[in-house]
Design a protein around this motif. Structure first.
Motif, mmCIF file in Angstrom:
data_model
loop_
_atom_site.group_PDB
_atom_site.id
_atom_site.type_symbol
_atom_site.label_atom_id
_atom_site.label_comp_id
_atom_site.label_asym_id
_atom_site.label_seq_id
_atom_site.Cartn_x
_atom_site.Cartn_y
_atom_site.Cartn_z
ATOM 1 N N SER A 147 0.822 -1.201 0.000
ATOM 2 C CA SER A 147 0.000 0.000 0.000
ATOM 3 C C SER A 147 0.861 1.259 0.000
ATOM 4 N N ARG A 150 2.394 1.758 -3.490
ATOM 5 C CA ARG A 150 1.388 2.225 -4.450
ATOM 6 C C ARG A 150 1.059 3.693 -4.223
ATOM 7 N N SER A 153 4.062 5.999 -5.077
ATOM 8 C CA SER A 153 4.335 6.076 -6.513
ATOM 9 C C SER A 153 3.478 7.138 -7.204
ATOM 10 N N ARG A 154 2.324 7.428 -6.659
ATOM 11 C CA ARG A 154 1.430 8.426 -7.267
ATOM 12 C C ARG A 154 1.999 9.850 -7.181
ATOM 13 N N PRO A 176 -0.224 5.112 -14.075
ATOM 14 C CA PRO A 176 -0.650 4.798 -12.708
ATOM 15 C C PRO A 176 -2.125 4.421 -12.666
#
Length: 182
Positions: A147, A150, A153-154, A176
């Motif tokens: 989590s 993820r 990475s945004r 993404p």
């Protein structure tokens, strides 16, 4: 916000070496943020840490930050490049936190990353490509790290996957996913 890079991949793939190369290429003063702690009773772990230390230039500053990552990032000077190695170890150091505390810690980290003017390079392990861990703590670790990667990475300028001795720039090769629904 400074330049933010995420490097992920399996064990011994070269993630840290790529991060070190990118930190050198930044041309900025590098602060190596080590999330691991030394255990004098674990010789093999000590050798791994020494291997990482030997690769680093002498002028890099090293900070040992097993838990207080957000505070360390917030204190960074704009003309520096922070290399955080690794998020997996940091998550492991916080496994005793309950879910609400963990969510607050995660929120604080992501919020801090978006406010810091320094460049940041994060190294993270990929853990979810194998079997589901048989024990609750193993599943908690896998889920929390997945989590975190993820969500981080945004907000990264670049995300790299290092595997099989090769580097893939996921920011160029992919797109993404939408933010997960709460």
């Amino acid at each position: 916000m400074g330049k933010v890079i995420l490097i992920t991949g399996p064990a011994r793939s070269g993630k840290s070496e790529l991060a070190e190369t990118l930190a050198l290429e930044s041309g900025k003063a590098v602060v190596y943020v080590a999330t691991a702690t030394e255990n004098p009773n674990d010789q093999e772990w000590h050798q791994r840490i020494q291997q990482h230390q030997k690769r680093r230039p002498q002028d890099w500053v090293t900070l040992s930050v097993p838990v207080e990552l957000s505070t360390t990032l917030a204190d960074a000077k704009p003309n520096t490049c922070l290399l955080v190695d690794s998020l997996g170890t940091w998550v492991a150091n916080l496994l005793e936190e309950d879910e609400i505390s963990w969510e607050n810690t995660l929120f604080e980290l992501l919020e801090t990353v978006e406010m810091v003017a320094a460049d940041m390079i994060f190294v993270a392990e990929e853990t979810g490509w194998g079997v589901v861990p048989a024990y609750p703590l193993g599943r908690t670790f896998r889920d929390r790290l997945g989590s975190l990667v993820r969500q981080l990475s945004r907000i990264c300028e670049a995300v790299y996957l290092v595997t099989g001795g090769h580097v893939l720039n996921l920011s160029v090769l992919g797109s993404p996913l939408p933010a997960p629904k709460s």
